[in-house]
Design a protein around this motif. Sequence first.
Motif: not given
Length: 362
Positions: A189-216
Amino acid sequence: MFSWHFLNCVILLCSELYYDAAMTPALETLFLPYSNGQLPAEAGAALFVNAMYAPDLQRFNAAHLRWVQWFKPYAQTLERAGFKEETGDGAPGSYDAAMVLGSKSRLETEIYLARATRQLKKGGVLVVAAGNKEGAGRLKKMLLALGYQNIAEQSKNKARVFWAEKGQINQDVLTLWLQQDNEREIPGGFVSRPGVYGWDKIDRGSQILADHMPRDLKGKGADFGCGYGFLSYAVLDKNKKIKALDFIDADSRAVALCEKNIAGFAMKKQGIWMDLTAEIPRVAGGYDWIVMNPPFHEGKKSDSDIGVSFIKNAHQALRGKGGALYMVANNQMPYERVLNDLFWSVQTIYTGGGFKVFHAVK
């Protein structure tokens, strides 16, 4: 076939104007028609799309040349050389000449060519170059598809340059290529455009970091290298006590997209267009925390120096005691030494899927 006059050169202190690795073979080859006398430097207004500084720009009058560039280091170099940015989309048919530095991405090159064509006057000359391994072989077909005429070419430096006259343009192709630069919704559901790094997907590394971020997390923090905003969104969505977020990227398009993608969160937010390998964002008292998935390559070559610079500047930007860094990296990136040299505590809180997640505290 063209009747233009050379303009006065812009005198520059070139030793202060280079950004590392900026003088690519394609960039050097782009100016061959001028240096060989096959084309004179333009007598009117000129546009340079995907611009980078090169000594041959001295052939052009800085008052008449405008550039389009989203990457901060290259933009800064052009500014320091005395050239001005083309702001906005520009009026159709407002330039006598245009230059385009092609991309290895076919989609991006089509967008660049369409932008230049739209703003070029009929009868004006467009010059475009790319490396042989970065799409040079398709440039002539692109020019023909748009309707350019009197196409000439030259090869050197393992790159090719083409120049052609704008004739009766194929409006259907031009419109299609211009529309390719439009923002659009991507997975998640994100807005993106060509030219930006990894513009058309959710980066796998970023997803892994998001999954292991604290909630505090709370206080004021930053996303170093925010891209279109996936990590910023994930952090804000998980941590409701955050008071302020700076989202920072070297690509101005990424900063604008991130702002849109996190617009629904009510806390204070600030987008910053900055080269995080060379600059450090300054906030009173420092950041309480920073999240980042630093770039680790230049082209096809892995380069840990970029990530090391991110880590060093993050350390300086964090508050003195207790400032926390959360970052993800590919397993082959040797960041442990610099992290341990700088931070009081360093933990690897996750390893898997080719990535590792670090939590480092000052």
